[in-house]
Design a protein around this motif. Sequence first.
Motif, PDB file in Angstrom:
ATOM      1  N   ILE B 189       0.846  -1.200   0.000  1.00  0.00           N
ATOM      2  CA  ILE B 189       0.000   0.000   0.000  1.00  0.00           C
ATOM      3  C   ILE B 189       0.876   1.242   0.000  1.00  0.00           C
ATOM      4  CG2 ILE B 189      -1.790   1.264   1.273  1.00  0.00           C
ATOM      5  CD1 ILE B 189      -1.163  -2.145   2.549  1.00  0.00           C
ATOM      6  N   THR B 191       0.063   5.075   0.991  1.00  0.00           N
ATOM      7  CA  THR B 191      -1.062   5.831   1.529  1.00  0.00           C
ATOM      8  C   THR B 191      -1.358   7.091   0.710  1.00  0.00           C
ATOM      9  OG1 THR B 191       0.367   6.926   3.136  1.00  0.00           O
ATOM     10  CG2 THR B 191      -0.788   4.938   3.864  1.00  0.00           C
ATOM     11  N   LEU B 201      -5.365   6.711  -1.773  1.00  0.00           N
ATOM     12  CA  LEU B 201      -4.508   5.646  -1.280  1.00  0.00           C
ATOM     13  C   LEU B 201      -4.508   4.569  -2.371  1.00  0.00           C
ATOM     14  CD1 LEU B 201      -4.665   3.910   2.189  1.00  0.00           C
ATOM     15  CD2 LEU B 201      -5.081   2.584   0.142  1.00  0.00           C
ATOM     16  N   MET B 203      -3.286   0.563  -3.528  1.00  0.00           N
ATOM     17  CA  MET B 203      -2.776  -0.718  -3.059  1.00  0.00           C
ATOM     18  C   MET B 203      -2.790  -1.746  -4.185  1.00  0.00           C
ATOM     19  SD  MET B 203      -5.804  -2.545  -0.791  1.00  0.00           S
ATOM     20  CE  MET B 203      -6.342  -1.126   0.162  1.00  0.00           C
ATOM     21  N   ILE B 280      -7.812  -3.050   5.135  1.00  0.00           N
ATOM     22  CA  ILE B 280      -6.420  -2.762   4.801  1.00  0.00           C
ATOM     23  C   ILE B 280      -6.199  -1.257   4.700  1.00  0.00           C
ATOM     24  CG2 ILE B 280      -4.668  -2.955   2.969  1.00  0.00           C
ATOM     25  CD1 ILE B 280      -5.813  -5.775   2.360  1.00  0.00           C
ATOM     26  N   ALA B 284      -3.739   1.039   7.029  1.00  0.00           N
ATOM     27  CA  ALA B 284      -2.673   1.810   6.391  1.00  0.00           C
ATOM     28  C   ALA B 284      -2.738   3.288   6.785  1.00  0.00           C
ATOM     29  CB  ALA B 284      -2.745   1.660   4.871  1.00  0.00           C
ATOM     30  N   GLU B 288      -0.108   5.634   8.827  1.00  0.00           N
ATOM     31  CA  GLU B 288       0.333   6.929   8.310  1.00  0.00           C
ATOM     32  C   GLU B 288       0.152   8.017   9.355  1.00  0.00           C
ATOM     33  OE1 GLU B 288      -0.622   9.187   4.235  1.00  0.00           O
ATOM     34  OE2 GLU B 288      -1.973   9.736   5.858  1.00  0.00           O
ATOM     35  N   GLN B 295       3.094   6.596   3.945  1.00  0.00           N
ATOM     36  CA  GLN B 295       3.786   5.337   4.172  1.00  0.00           C
ATOM     37  C   GLN B 295       3.658   4.370   3.014  1.00  0.00           C
ATOM     38  OE1 GLN B 295       5.572   4.419   7.282  1.00  0.00           O
ATOM     39  NE2 GLN B 295       5.469   6.639   7.177  1.00  0.00           N
ATOM     40  N   ASP B 296       4.694   3.572   2.872  1.00  0.00           N
ATOM     41  CA  ASP B 296       4.733   2.447   1.940  1.00  0.00           C
ATOM     42  C   ASP B 296       4.711   1.212   2.840  1.00  0.00           C
ATOM     43  OD1 ASP B 296       6.826   1.652  -0.865  1.00  0.00           O
ATOM     44  OD2 ASP B 296       5.864   0.258   0.514  1.00  0.00           O
ATOM     45  N   ILE B 297       3.637   0.455   2.754  1.00  0.00           N
ATOM     46  CA  ILE B 297       3.400  -0.604   3.743  1.00  0.00           C
ATOM     47  C   ILE B 297       3.253  -1.965   3.064  1.00  0.00           C
ATOM     48  CG2 ILE B 297       1.750  -1.430   5.498  1.00  0.00           C
ATOM     49  CD1 ILE B 297       0.913   1.615   5.736  1.00  0.00           C
ATOM     50  N   VAL B 308       1.289  -6.583   9.856  1.00  0.00           N
ATOM     51  CA  VAL B 308       2.138  -5.617   9.174  1.00  0.00           C
ATOM     52  C   VAL B 308       3.551  -6.184   9.102  1.00  0.00           C
ATOM     53  CG1 VAL B 308       3.029  -3.263   9.179  1.00  0.00           C
ATOM     54  CG2 VAL B 308       0.740  -3.737  10.077  1.00  0.00           C
ATOM     55  N   SER B 311       6.846  -1.072   7.199  1.00  0.00           N
ATOM     56  CA  SER B 311       6.300   0.230   6.840  1.00  0.00           C
ATOM     57  C   SER B 311       7.444   1.227   6.775  1.00  0.00           C
ATOM     58  CB  SER B 311       5.264   0.688   7.866  1.00  0.00           C
ATOM     59  OG  SER B 311       4.682   1.916   7.455  1.00  0.00           O
TER      60      SER B 311
END
Lengths: 110, 321
Positions: B189, B191, B201, B203, B280, B284, B288, B295-297, B308, B311
């Motif tokens: 994901i 955000t 967002l 994903m 999800i 996420a 954030e 964030q890159d999750i 998780v 992140s």
Amino acid sequence: MLSTSLSGRIASIGGGAVTGFARIVNSEADLGRIQPGDIMVAPATDISFATTMVLCAGFVTETGGRFAHAAIFAREHGLPCITDVADARKLIPDGAQITLDPELNLISPA
Amino acid sequence: MAYVTPLHHGAVTTGLGQKCLNLGLLTDLGFNIPAAFGVTFSAFELFIEPLLPEIKQLVHHLDYAKVALAIRKLILEHDTPADVHAALEDALASFPPGTYFAVRSSGMARVAGSFVTEDSSKQSLAGQYESYLRVPQRQVEHALKRCWAALYNERSLRLFKAKEDQTFFGSKMSVVIQLMIEAETSAVIMTRDPVERTDLLAMEVTFGPCEALVSGRVTGDFITVDRQDLHIVRRELGGKKHRVVYAEYSPENEGTYHLQPNPAEHSAGFAADDRLITRIANLALEIEARFGQPQDIELVVSNDELFVVQSRHITASGRKS
């Protein structure tokens, strides 16, 4: 010559459309074929491609989306990238001059 | 001096790399992180110190490809210090028998006298060091040493000019050892979508581990969600033709995976239904909010539970200007 236009998923806009010679890269072994300004056409990319990728004008991959290595690399380096172009390596002739337009999501003959 | 430590952010503030610290922070913030502990820089330094003179000689005399292999051999043949071994065994004993682990590098290279961390540098350099998955308990120590050796892999030696830069030998490695969750479904994901619309967002979701998405070898379902009210804006079906299947790690197999073809019906439908997508997205955005920046999750789903995996702050935008 590329006979049809192709689309995939927009993965990186970079600086917009680029024109260059398509270079088919099947694996790390083919990286030496890349000339500066080429548009790399690969199944996918990974970190071992990185030092060659910096020479390219843009990237086309056969699978993946905007979270793939090629997409992330392209965005970090301000280069365009279209992913998920099925059979790209079959449909884009090696050495063909093509235009990669990430805003239109189009790979077409130059 | 701790050689092995739990990753609660409060318990340790130095001695671990950024990947470890991020996991600790996520745990402390109450997110569902699979149980993990870290092997500290101190443990690495204790181990590597007697080997450094030989490592420097190897770097001086051999080409980068050969020297990487020689250093790895040297490290694998050298015993872990007794105290580190004991601490590691203690930590592993707290997990049920039959547990598989993810063993991941979290390094700090030293370049021109300053430290460069793996996780704060360009995200495309992720994978610079190694990760080993599906590691059975009895092989964790071997995988740990492989991660230590990763500090001197060919890519890094070249990138950091180990032959010219003596300060490189001050580089250090910490390692995350984490319970591995069998991913039925996984998602990556951002955000804020870095490509088309940053008010969304974005994903990507697929079956099996998220390495499929990160490697780009598999095209997952692509979904965008409105950040304000969490309604699903766009769904794009992905091929999802394969899933990543990890081999059980052993000293012989280098911890590989293969791409296993998925049944045809996996391409025909979405990997996550709307309810899961919303869960999800919610998670996420919560992450954030706690980190205060996009964030890159990476997360996995197992038995309807979200875990998780990682992140980090988003590093690059999609547009040049």
